[in-house]
Design an enzyme around this catalytic site. Structure first.
Site, PDB file in Angstrom:
ATOM      1  N   GLU A  84      27.755  31.141  80.832  1.00  0.00           N
ATOM      2  CA  GLU A  84      28.095  30.037  79.921  1.00  0.00           C
ATOM      3  C   GLU A  84      28.647  28.866  80.737  1.00  0.00           C
ATOM      4  O   GLU A  84      29.755  28.937  81.269  1.00  0.00           O
ATOM      5  CB  GLU A  84      29.134  30.514  78.902  1.00  0.00           C
ATOM      6  CG  GLU A  84      28.631  31.658  78.035  1.00  0.00           C
ATOM      7  CD  GLU A  84      29.736  32.304  77.220  1.00  0.00           C
ATOM      8  OE1 GLU A  84      30.281  31.634  76.317  1.00  0.00           O
ATOM      9  OE2 GLU A  84      30.078  33.468  77.501  1.00  0.00           O
ATOM     10  N   LYS A  95      32.305  27.018  80.024  1.00  0.00           N
ATOM     11  CA  LYS A  95      33.592  27.720  80.036  1.00  0.00           C
ATOM     12  C   LYS A  95      34.520  27.070  81.061  1.00  0.00           C
ATOM     13  O   LYS A  95      34.110  26.800  82.198  1.00  0.00           O
ATOM     14  CB  LYS A  95      33.405  29.200  80.379  1.00  0.00           C
ATOM     15  CG  LYS A  95      32.770  30.017  79.270  1.00  0.00           C
ATOM     16  CD  LYS A  95      33.052  31.497  79.443  1.00  0.00           C
ATOM     17  CE  LYS A  95      34.493  31.817  79.124  1.00  0.00           C
ATOM     18  NZ  LYS A  95      34.778  33.261  79.162  1.00  0.00           N
ATOM     19  N   GLU A 110      34.392  32.331  85.759  1.00  0.00           N
ATOM     20  CA  GLU A 110      34.363  32.331  84.298  1.00  0.00           C
ATOM     21  C   GLU A 110      32.995  31.970  83.738  1.00  0.00           C
ATOM     22  O   GLU A 110      32.641  32.356  82.626  1.00  0.00           O
ATOM     23  CB  GLU A 110      35.410  31.359  83.753  1.00  0.00           C
ATOM     24  CG  GLU A 110      36.836  31.846  83.878  1.00  0.00           C
ATOM     25  CD  GLU A 110      37.096  33.084  83.026  1.00  0.00           C
ATOM     26  OE1 GLU A 110      36.654  33.103  81.867  1.00  0.00           O
ATOM     27  OE2 GLU A 110      37.716  34.027  83.536  1.00  0.00           O
ATOM     28  N   GLU A 115      36.235  44.051  76.032  1.00  0.00           N
ATOM     29  CA  GLU A 115      35.610  43.275  77.110  1.00  0.00           C
ATOM     30  C   GLU A 115      35.792  44.006  78.427  1.00  0.00           C
ATOM     31  O   GLU A 115      36.870  44.515  78.721  1.00  0.00           O
ATOM     32  CB  GLU A 115      36.257  41.889  77.280  1.00  0.00           C
ATOM     33  CG  GLU A 115      35.941  40.854  76.248  1.00  0.00           C
ATOM     34  CD  GLU A 115      36.582  39.498  76.594  1.00  0.00           C
ATOM     35  OE1 GLU A 115      36.960  39.295  77.778  1.00  0.00           O
ATOM     36  OE2 GLU A 115      36.722  38.672  75.689  1.00  0.00           O
TER      37      GLU A 115
END
Length: 404
Positions: free
Chosen positions: A324, A327, A333, A270
Site C-alpha cells: 500500500e 501508508k 510499512e 495481524e
C-alpha cells in the site's frame, strides 16, 4: 425398490462423509487462515477484482480496516467471511447506545447476511499511543455495538473484539512470564470481561519481525522465520518453542490468564514480514518476507496450535494482501503485501498460479497450489482424493452388481 433406494442412499452418504472427513482436506485446510485487505493505496484494484483474487486462491477469511460499502457490496454472495473495523476516530460517538444502533443499522445490517460479516474490530491498537482518552472510549463502544447487534438479532453471527499490539505486554519472555503493563490493567480487565461474557476472541497483532529488528544480535533469525532451529524451552512450563510467533501468542495467553480469564481464545489478527525497508530496518528483505509467510502457511496447513494449546488451531490473519503506497511511516510499512497492486506476486509464498482460460481479469487465472513450498503435501492430498474416488466407484459398482 424403496428398500433398494434406501440402501443406495445410505451407501452414498457414508462414502461422501468418509471422503469429507478423510485426509483429503487440502482446500478445507487452506481456509484456516485469513488475510488483511488494506486500502491505503492509490493504485489498488477495485473490490470486485480483489474478490476474484481471493476466490481464486480459495481464501475465505479477510479483514478490512473500515466498513467500505463498495467492498461490502462486492463481497455479497461470496464465500469470503469479513471482519470489519470501527475506525479509532469514531469510538467516541459510538459510546452512545443510540449512536451505536444507528451505526450498526447503517453499516452492517444492509449487507448482512448476503455479505458474511463475522466480526467487528472496535478500533485498532488502541493502547499503542498511550492515549488515555481514546482508551476510555473503547469498552463503552464495544458494549454499545454488541448491544445493538443483540437488538437487531445479529449477535449470534457477529463477534465484537479489538485488535491489540503486543506492546501492551510488560513481559513476554519466557512465554510463561507473559503479563500486561500495569498502566493498562484497568481497561484491559474490562475488555477481557466483555470478551469472556460474549464468548469472543482476544485479537493480537503479533510481529516477530519487530522483535528481530530491535535486537538482531540476540534473536535468532531462523527462530523468527519458522526455520529449523534449536528453539527455546520455557524454564517453568518445560514447553519447547521452535518459533517466535507461537511464543508471543502463548505469552499473551499467560497475560490474559493472569487477569483471571483463562478460557478466552487468542487469535492473531495481524502478522507478517516486510519485503523492503529503510537502512535501519534490519531483516526487511524480499527473501525473509517470503520465508516467513511461506513457513507460516505451511504451519496453517497442519492446523497447528501453540505449545500451550496444541489442540486449539491458531487462527491467523496475514498482513497484508497488497503493498500500500499511501501508508505513512518507514518504508517497511508500504511493503508487507503478498501481492503488488497489479495482481502479481511480491514473492512466492507457495500460493502459486495455475493458468486457466479467462477473459475477465488476470487475477482470475490464479488458483491455490502449495506446490513450490509443499510439493509432497500437495501430492499426498491429490493421491488421497484419487483414492477415495476409487473407493467410492468400486463400492458403488460392487453394490450395484449385488442387486442386479
Amino acid at each position: 425398490m424403496a428398500n433398494f433406494n434406501s440402501r443406495i442412499s445410505i451407501i452414498h452418504t457414508f462414502l461422501v462423509c468418509s471422503l469429507y472427513f478423510s485426509d483429503f482436506g487440502f482446500l478445507q485446510r487452506v481456509t484456516s487462515f485469513g488475510i488483511n485487505y488494506g486500502q491505503l493505496g492509490n493504485n489498488l484494484p477495485p473490490p470486485e477484482e480483489v474478490l476474484e483474487l481471493l476466490s481464486s486462491l480459495r481464501l475465505t477469511k479477510a479483514r478490512i480496516y473500515d466498513t467500505n460499502p463498495q467492498i461490502l457490496s462486492a463481497f455479497a454472495n461470496s464465500s469470503v467471511e469479513l471482519i470489519v473495523t470501527v475506525e479509532n476516530e469514531v469510538l467516541a460517538q459510538l459510546m452512545n447506545p443510540q449512536q451505536a444502533l444507528q451505526w450498526v443499522t447503517t453499516h452492517i445490517k444492509p449487507y448482512f447476511p448476503a455479505t458474511k460479516i463475522t466480526g467487528i474490530a472496535v478500533g485498532n491498537e488502541i493502547f499503542t499511543d498511550d492515549d488515555k482518552t481514546l482508551m476510555s472510549y473503547l469498552v463503552p463502544a464495544m458494549v454499545s455495538i454488541h448491544s445493538a447487534l443483540v437488538q437487531l438479532g445479529l449477535d449470534s453471527h457477529i463477534q465484537v473484539s479489538t485488535p491489540t499490539s503486543l506492546a501492551i505486554l510488560a513481559e513476554s519472555y519466557p512465554p510463561s512470564a507473559g503479563s500486561f503493563k500495569n498502566e493498562y490493567y484497568g481497561t484491559m480487565s474490562q475488555v477481557l470481561q466483555f470478551l469472556s461474557s460474549t464468548k469472543s476472541p482476544f485479537w493480537v497483532n503479533a510481529y516477530p519481525y519487530f522483535a528481530y529488528k530491535d535486537d538482531p544480535t540476540r534473536i535468532s533469525l531462523d527462530y523468527a522465520l519458522f526455520n529449523p532451529n534449536a528453539g527455546m524451552i520455557d524454564p517453568y512450563t518445560k514447553l519447547h518453542y521452535d518459533n517466535m510467533l507461537y511464543a508471543q501468542v502463548d505469552a499473551a495467553i499467560f497475560a490474559v490468564a493472569r487477569m483471571g480469564f483463562n478460557g478466552i481464545e487468542i487469535r492473531v489478527s495481524e502478522t507478517g514480514w516486510p519485503s523492503k525497508g529503510d537502512a535501519n530496518e534490519v531483516g526487511a528483505t524480499l527473501e525473509n518476507a517470503g520465508v516467513y509467510n511461506r513457513n507460516l502457511l505451511r504451519r496453517q496447513l497442519k492446523n497447528e496450535g501453540t505449545p500451550l494449546r496444541p489442540n486449539m488451531r491458531l487462527e491467523v490473519y496475514v498482513f497484508a494482501l497488497f503493498n500500500e503506497d499511501l501508508k505513512p511511516g518507514p518504508t517497511s510499512e508500504r511493503n508487507y503485501g503478498l501481492y503488488q497492486p497489479d495482481g502479481t506476486m511480491s514473492y512466492n509464498v507457495g500460493l502459486s498460479a495455475l493458468s486457466t482460460p479467462s477473459t475477465t481479469s488476470s487475477t482470475s487465472t490464479a488458483t491455490v497450489s502449495f506446490t513450490s513450498s509443499s510439493t509432497k503435501a500437495a501430492t499426498m492430498e491429490y493421491q488421497s482424493l484419487v483414492y477415495w474416488m476409487f473407493v467410492y466407484l468400486l463400492t458403488f459398482q460392487v453394490f450395484m452388481r449385488r442387486f442386479f
